[in-house]
Design a protein around this motif. Structure first.
Motif, PDB file in Angstrom:
ATOM      1  N   THR A  57      30.451  27.190   6.147  1.00 47.62           N
ATOM      2  CA  THR A  57      29.876  25.846   6.244  1.00 47.62           C
ATOM      3  C   THR A  57      30.118  25.144   4.915  1.00 47.62           C
ATOM      4  O   THR A  57      29.842  25.711   3.855  1.00 47.62           O
ATOM      5  CB  THR A  57      28.364  25.928   6.543  1.00 47.62           C
ATOM      6  OG1 THR A  57      28.190  26.637   7.763  1.00 47.62           O
ATOM      7  CG2 THR A  57      27.750  24.551   6.679  1.00 47.62           C
ATOM      8  N   SER A  59      28.679  22.793   3.218  1.00 48.38           N
ATOM      9  CA  SER A  59      27.556  22.590   2.296  1.00 48.38           C
ATOM     10  C   SER A  59      27.151  23.865   1.560  1.00 48.38           C
ATOM     11  O   SER A  59      26.496  23.797   0.534  1.00 48.38           O
ATOM     12  CB  SER A  59      26.348  22.035   3.053  1.00 48.38           C
ATOM     13  OG  SER A  59      25.921  22.954   4.026  1.00 48.38           O
ATOM     14  N   LEU A  89      23.957  29.294  14.530  1.00 48.83           N
ATOM     15  CA  LEU A  89      24.191  27.890  14.186  1.00 48.83           C
ATOM     16  C   LEU A  89      24.336  27.110  15.476  1.00 48.83           C
ATOM     17  O   LEU A  89      25.047  27.546  16.394  1.00 48.83           O
ATOM     18  CB  LEU A  89      25.461  27.752  13.340  1.00 48.83           C
ATOM     19  CG  LEU A  89      25.945  26.337  13.047  1.00 48.83           C
ATOM     20  CD1 LEU A  89      24.982  25.618  12.097  1.00 48.83           C
ATOM     21  CD2 LEU A  89      27.327  26.360  12.450  1.00 48.83           C
ATOM     22  N   ILE A  91      25.227  23.126  16.783  1.00 52.34           N
ATOM     23  CA  ILE A  91      25.649  21.763  16.455  1.00 52.34           C
ATOM     24  C   ILE A  91      25.561  20.942  17.739  1.00 52.34           C
ATOM     25  O   ILE A  91      26.363  21.130  18.656  1.00 52.34           O
ATOM     26  CB  ILE A  91      27.089  21.722  15.910  1.00 52.34           C
ATOM     27  CG1 ILE A  91      27.229  22.619  14.678  1.00 52.34           C
ATOM     28  CG2 ILE A  91      27.506  20.284  15.600  1.00 52.34           C
ATOM     29  CD1 ILE A  91      28.669  22.784  14.190  1.00 52.34           C
ATOM     30  N   SER A  95      25.726  15.145  17.283  1.00 51.31           N
ATOM     31  CA  SER A  95      25.897  15.239  15.829  1.00 51.31           C
ATOM     32  C   SER A  95      27.352  15.376  15.397  1.00 51.31           C
ATOM     33  O   SER A  95      27.652  15.233  14.214  1.00 51.31           O
ATOM     34  CB  SER A  95      25.117  16.439  15.285  1.00 51.31           C
ATOM     35  OG  SER A  95      23.749  16.268  15.519  1.00 51.31           O
ATOM     36  N   ASP A 121      23.985  17.151   9.814  1.00 51.09           N
ATOM     37  CA  ASP A 121      22.998  18.228   9.930  1.00 51.09           C
ATOM     38  C   ASP A 121      21.639  17.655  10.355  1.00 51.09           C
ATOM     39  O   ASP A 121      21.511  16.458  10.630  1.00 51.09           O
ATOM     40  CB  ASP A 121      22.911  19.045   8.640  1.00 51.09           C
ATOM     41  CG  ASP A 121      22.325  18.277   7.466  1.00 51.09           C
ATOM     42  OD1 ASP A 121      21.770  17.177   7.655  1.00 51.09           O
ATOM     43  OD2 ASP A 121      22.406  18.784   6.334  1.00 51.09           O
ATOM     44  N   ASP A 122      20.630  18.496  10.396  1.00 47.27           N
ATOM     45  CA  ASP A 122      19.292  18.085  10.853  1.00 47.27           C
ATOM     46  C   ASP A 122      18.701  16.953  10.026  1.00 47.27           C
ATOM     47  O   ASP A 122      17.899  16.172  10.519  1.00 47.27           O
ATOM     48  CB  ASP A 122      18.332  19.276  10.831  1.00 47.27           C
ATOM     49  CG  ASP A 122      18.719  20.341  11.835  1.00 47.27           C
ATOM     50  OD1 ASP A 122      19.413  20.007  12.818  1.00 47.27           O
ATOM     51  OD2 ASP A 122      18.328  21.508  11.637  1.00 47.27           O
ATOM     52  N   ARG A 125      22.699  14.589   6.870  1.00 44.56           N
ATOM     53  CA  ARG A 125      23.770  14.720   5.873  1.00 44.56           C
ATOM     54  C   ARG A 125      25.047  15.208   6.545  1.00 44.56           C
ATOM     55  O   ARG A 125      25.005  16.013   7.471  1.00 44.56           O
ATOM     56  CB  ARG A 125      23.369  15.705   4.778  1.00 44.56           C
ATOM     57  CG  ARG A 125      22.170  15.259   3.954  1.00 44.56           C
ATOM     58  CD  ARG A 125      21.836  16.298   2.915  1.00 44.56           C
ATOM     59  NE  ARG A 125      21.576  17.566   3.598  1.00 44.56           N
ATOM     60  CZ  ARG A 125      20.479  18.279   3.448  1.00 44.56           C
ATOM     61  NH1 ARG A 125      19.546  17.908   2.604  1.00 44.56           N
ATOM     62  NH2 ARG A 125      20.300  19.406   4.119  1.00 44.56           N
ATOM     63  N   GLU A 126      26.173  14.741   6.033  1.00 46.49           N
ATOM     64  CA  GLU A 126      27.470  15.158   6.563  1.00 46.49           C
ATOM     65  C   GLU A 126      27.766  16.597   6.152  1.00 46.49           C
ATOM     66  O   GLU A 126      27.525  16.987   5.010  1.00 46.49           O
ATOM     67  CB  GLU A 126      28.578  14.231   6.053  1.00 46.49           C
ATOM     68  CG  GLU A 126      28.447  12.798   6.546  1.00 46.49           C
ATOM     69  CD  GLU A 126      28.528  12.660   8.060  1.00 46.49           C
ATOM     70  OE1 GLU A 126      29.430  13.255   8.674  1.00 46.49           O
ATOM     71  OE2 GLU A 126      27.670  11.966   8.638  1.00 46.49           O
ATOM     72  N   ASP A 127      28.289  17.377   7.088  1.00 44.05           N
ATOM     73  CA  ASP A 127      28.642  18.758   6.827  1.00 44.05           C
ATOM     74  C   ASP A 127      29.814  19.124   7.728  1.00 44.05           C
ATOM     75  O   ASP A 127      30.243  18.311   8.554  1.00 44.05           O
ATOM     76  CB  ASP A 127      27.438  19.680   7.100  1.00 44.05           C
ATOM     77  CG  ASP A 127      27.447  20.941   6.246  1.00 44.05           C
ATOM     78  OD1 ASP A 127      28.497  21.248   5.641  1.00 44.05           O
ATOM     79  OD2 ASP A 127      26.408  21.620   6.181  1.00 44.05           O
ATOM     80  N   CYS A 129      32.004  22.829   9.540  1.00 43.19           N
ATOM     81  CA  CYS A 129      32.216  24.266   9.722  1.00 43.19           C
ATOM     82  C   CYS A 129      33.618  24.458  10.263  1.00 43.19           C
ATOM     83  O   CYS A 129      34.203  23.541  10.840  1.00 43.19           O
ATOM     84  CB  CYS A 129      31.241  24.845  10.752  1.00 43.19           C
ATOM     85  SG  CYS A 129      29.561  24.967  10.177  1.00 43.19           S
TER      86      CYS A 129
END
Length: 160
Positions: A57, A59, A89, A91, A95, A121-122, A125-127, A129
């Protein structure tokens, strides 16, 4: 000479036993992950489930180990269960911001394309995988179709 042969045979027997135990353990972990995932997605429409290799991930940074797991696409989103460490995880489809097929992620690379999913994410914020999957083309097309309100393409046959 016979002592050397006995030592070599003992070492080979030990290695064979270790490989058998490790193989059994990994299969057991996979069965547990599949059962756990089956419980998690109960009631959702499951489009496809594949074994995968997790590349991390974004982040969490570069100091992550890759790991084997199970990746599932449902009508709600992407579910991932990692074998070791046991990690989960999810997603949600809403999102997902982008889907791509890079050749590397977080400085890790393999022959072939990866499936990269950029998402919020929850906390918003941009993330991102990435996973090594047998059919990254299908995953890309399926996620684009689901995000557009359509149905994913037919699941590809398993590779031999």
């Amino acid at each position: 000479m016979t002592v050397a042969i006995i030592v070599i045979l003992a070492v080979l027997a030990s290695i064979t036993a270790d490989v058998c135990v490790l193989s059994w353990w990994i299969k057991r972990l996979r069965v547990e992950a599949v059962e756990s995932l089956r419980e998690t997605v109960d009631g959702e429409k499951v489009y496809h489930v594949e074994d995968c290799n997790y590349f991390g991930t974004l982040s969490r940074g570069y100091a992550q180990l890759r790991g084997n797991g199970i990746l599932a696409l449902t009508d709600r989103g992407i579910h991932f269960r990692m074998l070791l460490p046991r990690r989960y995880l999810f997603i949600p489809l809403a999102s997902v911001r982008a889907v791509s097929r890079p050749r590397s992620f977080l400085g890790k690379t393999r022959a072939g394309e990866l499936l990269r999913v950029d998402f919020a994410d929850d906390e918003g914020r941009e993330d991102a995988c990435a996973w090594l999957v047998p059919s990254p083309e299908w995953w890309t097309e399926a996620l684009h179709a689901l995000r557009a309100g359509g149905e994913p393409p037919t699941v590809p046959p398993p590779r031999a």
